[in-house]
Design a protein around this motif. Structure first.
Motif, short mmCIF file in Angstrom:
data_model
loop_
_atom_site.label_atom_id
_atom_site.label_comp_id
_atom_site.label_asym_id
_atom_site.label_seq_id
_atom_site.Cartn_x
_atom_site.Cartn_y
_atom_site.Cartn_z
N THR A 16 -10.16 -0.65 57.34
CA THR A 16 -10.11 -1.98 56.74
C THR A 16 -8.81 -2.68 57.10
O THR A 16 -7.74 -2.06 57.13
CB THR A 16 -10.21 -1.88 55.20
N SER A 17 -8.91 -3.99 57.35
CA SER A 17 -7.72 -4.82 57.53
C SER A 17 -7.25 -5.30 56.17
O SER A 17 -8.03 -5.86 55.38
CB SER A 17 -8.05 -6.02 58.42
N LEU A 18 -5.97 -5.07 55.87
CA LEU A 18 -5.40 -5.41 54.56
C LEU A 18 -4.20 -6.33 54.73
O LEU A 18 -3.44 -6.21 55.69
CB LEU A 18 -4.94 -4.15 53.82
N SER A 19 -4.05 -7.23 53.79
CA SER A 19 -2.83 -8.04 53.71
C SER A 19 -2.47 -8.21 52.26
O SER A 19 -3.23 -7.82 51.36
CB SER A 19 -3.04 -9.41 54.37
N GLY A 20 -1.30 -8.79 51.99
CA GLY A 20 -0.93 -9.11 50.63
C GLY A 20 -1.55 -10.43 50.22
O GLY A 20 -2.32 -11.05 50.96
N TRP A 21 -1.22 -10.89 49.01
CA TRP A 21 -1.81 -12.11 48.48
C TRP A 21 -1.43 -13.33 49.31
O TRP A 21 -2.15 -14.32 49.34
CB TRP A 21 -1.37 -12.29 47.03
N THR A 24 -0.46 -12.85 54.96
CA THR A 24 0.32 -12.76 56.19
C THR A 24 0.36 -11.30 56.66
O THR A 24 0.20 -10.37 55.88
CB THR A 24 1.76 -13.25 55.96
N ALA A 25 0.60 -11.11 57.95
CA ALA A 25 0.84 -9.80 58.56
C ALA A 25 -0.17 -8.73 58.15
O ALA A 25 0.20 -7.67 57.64
CB ALA A 25 2.26 -9.32 58.22
N PRO A 26 -1.47 -8.96 58.37
CA PRO A 26 -2.45 -7.91 58.05
C PRO A 26 -2.31 -6.72 58.98
O PRO A 26 -1.93 -6.86 60.14
CB PRO A 26 -3.79 -8.62 58.25
N GLY A 62 3.49 -9.66 49.86
CA GLY A 62 3.77 -9.20 51.20
C GLY A 62 3.02 -7.94 51.55
O GLY A 62 1.81 -7.82 51.34
N ASP A 63 3.76 -6.92 52.04
CA ASP A 63 3.13 -5.73 52.62
C ASP A 63 3.44 -4.41 51.90
O ASP A 63 3.32 -3.36 52.52
CB ASP A 63 3.52 -5.62 54.09
#
Length: 462
Positions: A16-21, A24-26, A62-63
């Protein structure tokens, strides 16, 4: 009929591709959603050399809840309340229980969560990992000040019950430690007693930054909850014009007769969902200028005793599902800093820089922090904290943020790790003077660096 998953069942891992709320920067990770403690431990043993990090509802901006190429444990299925003492207001909840769920369950019994950020869509585990704060920090501290104990799964597979009295080093390394000491499985939390579910709110408009700071300095002893919305685009004599809202939970005697029949009623839910088709330049200097003017003008000059719901006062953005989509595919950065009370000039210079740059923050929030706790990486310290949301496509944003970094650093301030997506790793030691103590504790409980995130790698925490 089975009461739960069989012993030999293990949930599937999905790429899965994840990013923060902030969107940005998945990065792409293997994600698994364990449903029991045993499955959490089993997933830990199945990790790759890229390690593992726990993730809740993904509200860090963020990450810190990403682990590119590694394993991410989605903890939201561990969502049971295990015990509740309705006389003392002490609740034992699994890590995946959301603050929304705690509010929904316990407000009708006369208890509110001790601390809530601007969204209730945060898990207990996430609230501990970020040591979240709210509008009442000056009165009640941050979330981990109300955690009596937690069960922590360590890197070697053992589970340790950690308290601030019996194991203070590990407890306070975990509080605000962004999931890098272990996986919180459950926690015992002391809730806040309330007589009603309505908040009695006083509202005032401030013409400029000096006026709002003077007003807020007088509110600490008067109100449990205070926050100011600030117009970051205003200039000249209107620089920092603001709307201040202060509140206390209403007592039963404060309610009109028709509301006393059901004084602890709570209704959450959402009103609409933002579609994922918003153009990336919708929040810009022009649209935010219009919004700020409208928002400031519609606020009353002075109003006292207005009764507001929990949702309206604490979590207005929760009425809009997926509101982060309003920034389009390019997303946004949330930037939050704190500077000490004796450094008000730094706060003023920051607001001046943002205004001069015309950087359109759609939500700018000013609060006052009380004393910090013993958390090695906990963000709050006595002072002023300003939070801003900037679209990533804001012209000159990288330069502006670096100037703000230098201003914060030179005034004994720091940035909030739960909001960070671009901090310079060289700044960590200066912002968090107990960083080496944190690393020492972490090295004892996780010598092989099992728990790791994209943020931890980026900042040299792991």
């Amino acid at each position: 009929m089975s009461d739960g998953p069989s012993a030999d069942f293990f949930p599937a891992t999905r790429r899965t591709s994840l990013s923060g709320w902030g969107r940005t920067a998945p990065t792409v990770a293997d994600v698994v959603t364990p449903m029991t403690r045993e499955q959490v431990a089993g997933a830990l043993q199945r990790r790759s050399e890229r390690g593992v990090i726990a993730r809740g509802l993904g509200r860090s901006y963020g990450d810190p809840a990403q682990n590119g190429g590694g394993l991410v444990l989605d903890m939201t299925a561990l969502n049971r309340v295990l015990d509740a003492d309705l006389e003392q207001g002490i609740v034992t909840a699994e890590a995946g229980v959301s603050l929304d769920r705690l509010i929904e369950l316990f407000v009708p019994f006369g208890f509110f969560v001790p601390v809530t950020p601007g969204t209730r869509q945060v898990t207990v585990g996430g609230a501990i990992g970020a040591d979240v704060h709210g509008k009442n920090h000056h009165a009640d501290g941050s979330f981990c000040d109300h955690v009596l104990s937690m069960d922590l799964l360590l890197a070697d597979g053992t589970v340790r019950t950690v308290t601030p009295e019996d194991d203070p080093d590990l407890f306070w390394a975990t509080a605000g430690g962004m999931g890098l000491t272990g996986i919180v499985l459950s926690a015992v939390i002391r809730m806040t007693p309330i007589e009603t579910s309505l908040v009695s709110v006083d509202t005032d408009r401030a013409r400029n930054l000096d006026e709002i700071m003077a007003m807020m300095a007088e509110t600490d002893a008067k109100y449990r909850y205070t926050v100011a919305w600030l117009d970051c685009l205003a200039k000249g004599r209107n620089l920092g014009r603001s709307v201040l809202t202060c509140g206390e939970f209403a007592r039963l005697d404060d309610l009109p007769a028709k509301k006393r029949a059901n004084p602890l009623r709570f209704k959450g839910g959402t009103l609409l969902t933002v579609p994922d088709v918003v153009p990336g330049r919708l929040p810009n200097k022009f649209t935010m200028g219009l919004f700020n003017e409208m928002w400031y003008r519609k606020a009353p000059q002075h109003k006292v005793g207005q009764l507001q719901s929990i949702s309206a006062f604490f979590h207005p953005l929760d009425a809009v599902q997926e509101w982060n989509r309003a920034y389009g595919k390019t997303g946004f950065l949330q930037y939050q800093f704190v500077v000490p009370f004796e450094r008000e000039d730094a706060l003023r210079k920051a607001v001046e820089k943002i205004s001069a740059a015309g950087a359109p923050s759609s939500l700018t929030v000013l609060k006052r922090f009380g004393p910090g706790n013993n958390g090695y990486l906990s963000f709050p310290k006595p002072g002023w904290t300003l939070t801003l949301d900037f679209p990533t496509n804001t012209p000159g944003l990288a330069r502006l943020l670096r100037e703000l970094d230098e201003l914060v650093l030179s005034n004994d301030g720091r940035l909030y790790l739960a909001k960070d997506s671009r901090m310079d790793p060289a700044d960590m030691d200066r912002m968090y003077p107990r960083l080496e103590e944190f690393r020492t504790v972490r090295a004892k409980v996780d010598p092989d660096g099992v728990f790791v995130s994209d943020q931890a790698r980026r900042l040299g925490l792991a």
